[in-house]
Design a protein around this motif. Structure first.
Motif, PDB file in Angstrom:
ATOM      1  N   LEU A 120     -48.368  17.662 -13.911  1.00 53.45           N
ATOM      2  CA  LEU A 120     -49.478  16.723 -13.731  1.00 53.45           C
ATOM      3  C   LEU A 120     -49.968  16.731 -12.285  1.00 53.45           C
ATOM      4  CD1 LEU A 120     -51.441  14.608 -14.601  1.00 53.45           C
ATOM      5  CD2 LEU A 120     -49.618  12.893 -14.525  1.00 53.45           C
ATOM      6  N   LEU A 121     -49.044  16.801 -11.339  1.00 52.74           N
ATOM      7  CA  LEU A 121     -49.429  16.822  -9.936  1.00 52.74           C
ATOM      8  C   LEU A 121     -50.354  18.007  -9.646  1.00 52.74           C
ATOM      9  CD1 LEU A 121     -49.109  15.735  -7.028  1.00 52.74           C
ATOM     10  CD2 LEU A 121     -47.085  17.204  -6.822  1.00 52.74           C
ATOM     11  N   LEU A 122     -49.970  19.183 -10.126  1.00 49.83           N
ATOM     12  CA  LEU A 122     -50.777  20.380  -9.880  1.00 49.83           C
ATOM     13  C   LEU A 122     -52.074  20.359 -10.688  1.00 49.83           C
ATOM     14  CD1 LEU A 122     -48.010  23.138  -9.824  1.00 49.83           C
ATOM     15  CD2 LEU A 122     -49.143  22.045  -7.877  1.00 49.83           C
ATOM     16  N   GLY A 123     -51.979  19.909 -11.938  1.00 53.87           N
ATOM     17  CA  GLY A 123     -53.170  19.863 -12.783  1.00 53.87           C
ATOM     18  C   GLY A 123     -54.214  18.915 -12.244  1.00 53.87           C
ATOM     19  N   ASP A 124     -53.776  17.745 -11.795  1.00 48.56           N
ATOM     20  CA  ASP A 124     -54.708  16.765 -11.236  1.00 48.56           C
ATOM     21  C   ASP A 124     -55.265  17.266  -9.906  1.00 48.56           C
ATOM     22  OD1 ASP A 124     -56.103  14.345 -11.005  1.00 48.56           O
ATOM     23  OD2 ASP A 124     -54.486  13.425  -9.866  1.00 48.56           O
ATOM     24  N   GLY A 125     -54.390  17.836  -9.077  1.00 49.76           N
ATOM     25  CA  GLY A 125     -54.849  18.341  -7.791  1.00 49.76           C
ATOM     26  C   GLY A 125     -55.866  19.454  -7.949  1.00 49.76           C
ATOM     27  N   TRP A 126     -55.634  20.350  -8.915  1.00 48.57           N
ATOM     28  CA  TRP A 126     -56.571  21.449  -9.152  1.00 48.57           C
ATOM     29  C   TRP A 126     -57.917  20.914  -9.633  1.00 48.57           C
ATOM     30  CZ3 TRP A 126     -56.906  26.251  -7.674  1.00 48.57           C
ATOM     31  CH2 TRP A 126     -57.752  27.152  -8.362  1.00 48.57           C
ATOM     32  N   ALA A 127     -57.874  19.936 -10.536  1.00 49.52           N
ATOM     33  CA  ALA A 127     -59.111  19.350 -11.052  1.00 49.52           C
ATOM     34  C   ALA A 127     -59.867  18.631  -9.946  1.00 49.52           C
ATOM     35  CB  ALA A 127     -58.804  18.386 -12.199  1.00 49.52           C
ATOM     36  N   MET A 128     -59.159  17.871  -9.106  1.00 42.00           N
ATOM     37  CA  MET A 128     -59.805  17.142  -8.018  1.00 42.00           C
ATOM     38  C   MET A 128     -60.431  18.102  -7.000  1.00 42.00           C
ATOM     39  SD  MET A 128     -59.571  13.834  -8.448  1.00 42.00           S
ATOM     40  CE  MET A 128     -59.695  13.138  -6.805  1.00 42.00           C
ATOM     41  N   ALA A 129     -59.837  19.279  -6.862  1.00 42.06           N
ATOM     42  CA  ALA A 129     -60.355  20.267  -5.917  1.00 42.06           C
ATOM     43  C   ALA A 129     -61.525  21.058  -6.496  1.00 42.06           C
ATOM     44  CB  ALA A 129     -59.244  21.219  -5.501  1.00 42.06           C
ATOM     45  N   GLY A 130     -61.877  20.773  -7.751  1.00 41.80           N
ATOM     46  CA  GLY A 130     -62.987  21.477  -8.372  1.00 41.80           C
ATOM     47  C   GLY A 130     -62.636  22.873  -8.823  1.00 41.80           C
ATOM     48  N   GLY A 131     -61.344  23.109  -9.094  1.00 34.12           N
ATOM     49  CA  GLY A 131     -60.905  24.430  -9.517  1.00 34.12           C
ATOM     50  C   GLY A 131     -61.417  24.799 -10.898  1.00 34.12           C
ATOM     51  N   ALA A 132     -61.476  26.100 -11.171  1.00 31.43           N
ATOM     52  CA  ALA A 132     -61.916  26.581 -12.483  1.00 31.43           C
ATOM     53  C   ALA A 132     -61.009  26.018 -13.577  1.00 31.43           C
ATOM     54  CB  ALA A 132     -61.892  28.110 -12.504  1.00 31.43           C
ATOM     55  N   LEU A 133     -61.620  25.600 -14.670  1.00 25.44           N
ATOM     56  CA  LEU A 133     -60.892  25.038 -15.819  1.00 25.44           C
ATOM     57  C   LEU A 133     -60.099  23.784 -15.422  1.00 25.44           C
ATOM     58  CD1 LEU A 133     -59.517  28.311 -17.448  1.00 25.44           C
ATOM     59  CD2 LEU A 133     -61.707  27.201 -17.841  1.00 25.44           C
ATOM     60  N   GLY A 134     -60.618  23.044 -14.438  1.00 27.81           N
ATOM     61  CA  GLY A 134     -59.911  21.872 -13.950  1.00 27.81           C
ATOM     62  C   GLY A 134     -59.648  20.826 -15.015  1.00 27.81           C
ATOM     63  N   SER A 135     -60.610  20.607 -15.915  1.00 25.02           N
ATOM     64  CA  SER A 135     -60.398  19.600 -16.964  1.00 25.02           C
ATOM     65  C   SER A 135     -59.284  20.024 -17.912  1.00 25.02           C
ATOM     66  CB  SER A 135     -61.702  19.364 -17.740  1.00 25.02           C
ATOM     67  OG  SER A 135     -62.174  20.561 -18.319  1.00 25.02           O
ATOM     68  N   LEU A 136     -59.147  21.327 -18.118  1.00 24.83           N
ATOM     69  CA  LEU A 136     -58.085  21.835 -18.988  1.00 24.83           C
ATOM     70  C   LEU A 136     -56.724  21.677 -18.324  1.00 24.83           C
ATOM     71  CD1 LEU A 136     -57.125  23.307 -21.521  1.00 24.83           C
ATOM     72  CD2 LEU A 136     -57.648  25.474 -20.375  1.00 24.83           C
ATOM     73  N   THR A 137     -56.623  22.053 -17.046  1.00 28.67           N
ATOM     74  CA  THR A 137     -55.335  21.927 -16.362  1.00 28.67           C
ATOM     75  C   THR A 137     -54.912  20.470 -16.235  1.00 28.67           C
ATOM     76  OG1 THR A 137     -56.363  21.894 -14.154  1.00 28.67           O
ATOM     77  CG2 THR A 137     -55.739  24.040 -15.054  1.00 28.67           C
ATOM     78  N   LEU A 138     -55.885  19.583 -16.049  1.00 30.17           N
ATOM     79  CA  LEU A 138     -55.581  18.159 -15.972  1.00 30.17           C
ATOM     80  C   LEU A 138     -55.065  17.661 -17.312  1.00 30.17           C
ATOM     81  CD1 LEU A 138     -55.552  15.412 -14.633  1.00 30.17           C
ATOM     82  CD2 LEU A 138     -57.994  15.194 -15.123  1.00 30.17           C
ATOM     83  N   ALA A 139     -55.717  18.069 -18.400  1.00 31.84           N
ATOM     84  CA  ALA A 139     -55.288  17.646 -19.732  1.00 31.84           C
ATOM     85  C   ALA A 139     -53.873  18.124 -20.027  1.00 31.84           C
ATOM     86  CB  ALA A 139     -56.258  18.171 -20.786  1.00 31.84           C
ATOM     87  N   VAL A 140     -53.588  19.377 -19.687  1.00 37.89           N
ATOM     88  CA  VAL A 140     -52.246  19.929 -19.922  1.00 37.89           C
ATOM     89  C   VAL A 140     -51.205  19.151 -19.129  1.00 37.89           C
ATOM     90  CG1 VAL A 140     -50.761  21.939 -19.566  1.00 37.89           C
ATOM     91  CG2 VAL A 140     -53.047  22.241 -20.534  1.00 37.89           C
TER      92      VAL A 140
END
Length: 218
Positions: free
Chosen positions: A178-198
């Motif tokens: 969750l820490l990485l998924g949320d951080g990636w999404a907050m940074a605007g990373g590709a597929l951020g909504s998917l990584t956050l959901a996972v």
């Protein structure tokens, strides 16, 4: 492996029912959300966060999903407090689960604005101006994610202290996902909504799995 002592508090009436609430909360939210990912026209998990499902004609379903899962988590926190009374992590783990539940309830109450083509007919891209409910939803989401990440690490320490290395490692994995998924999404990373959901679903399911562990010994 050191046997995790079962505190006498688990014998209190209703403890098993409260723990069962925590067991159900994560799978219920994940199941209802993912069913909508498949069934809602125009929704794309690679572009839209699961919170966006609160919009549209069927938005009430995701709003209710947030509320019910949140109430179950808060109730489950009471069960965990009883189950962990006097044990390592017995203070902060239940508090953090309750905070995660409160965040879920608030996230359902405050709906983010339609964006990026969902629901169908919404203009592509992010709205030029966001209303206060969107900011309230993001604050509630942040509260939920911080609490989930923290409780996973608290549980990791608890399991390590009781000699349960496997569950300690799984707790770290769940919190880090969750820490990485949320951080990636907050940074605007590709597929951020998917990584956050996972990440979010992984952490929620792990909290439910821990509650199931204590339910079996209650």
């Amino acid at each position: 492996m050191i046997t995790d002592p079962t505190p006498t508090a688990t014998a209190r009436p209703g403890t098993r029912a409260l723990l069962a609430c925590a067991v159900v909360a994560g799978p219920l939210w994940a199941g209802v959300s993912l069913a909508q990912v498949v069934g809602r026209e125009g929704f794309d998990l690679t572009r839209h966060p699961l919170s966006a499902l609160s919009n549209g004609d069927l938005g009430w379903l995701q709003i209710a999903n947030f509320a019910v899962a949140g109430v179950l988590a808060v109730a489950g926190a009471i069960g965990l407090r009883r189950a962990l009374a006097g044990a390592p992590g017995g203070v902060w783990a239940p508090r953090l689960v309750a905070t995660y539940g409160i965040g879920m309830i608030a996230a359902g109450a405050f709906v983010m604005e339609p964006a990026d083509g969902f629901p169908v007919g919404t203009p592509e891209g992010t709205p030029t101006a966001l209303g206060w409910t969107s900011f309230a939803h993001m604050a509630a989401g942040s509260l939920t994610f911080i609490a989930l990440i923290a409780v996973c690490y608290v549980l990791a320490r608890r399991f390590a202290r009781t000699g349960d290395r496997a569950r300690s490692v799984l707790s770290v994995i769940a919190g880090t996902a969750l820490l990485l998924g949320d951080g990636w999404a907050m940074a605007g990373g590709a597929l951020g909504s998917l990584t956050l959901a996972v990440g979010a679903i992984t952490a929620m399911l792990w909290v439910s799995a821990v509650a199931a562990h204590h339910l079996r010994t209650a």
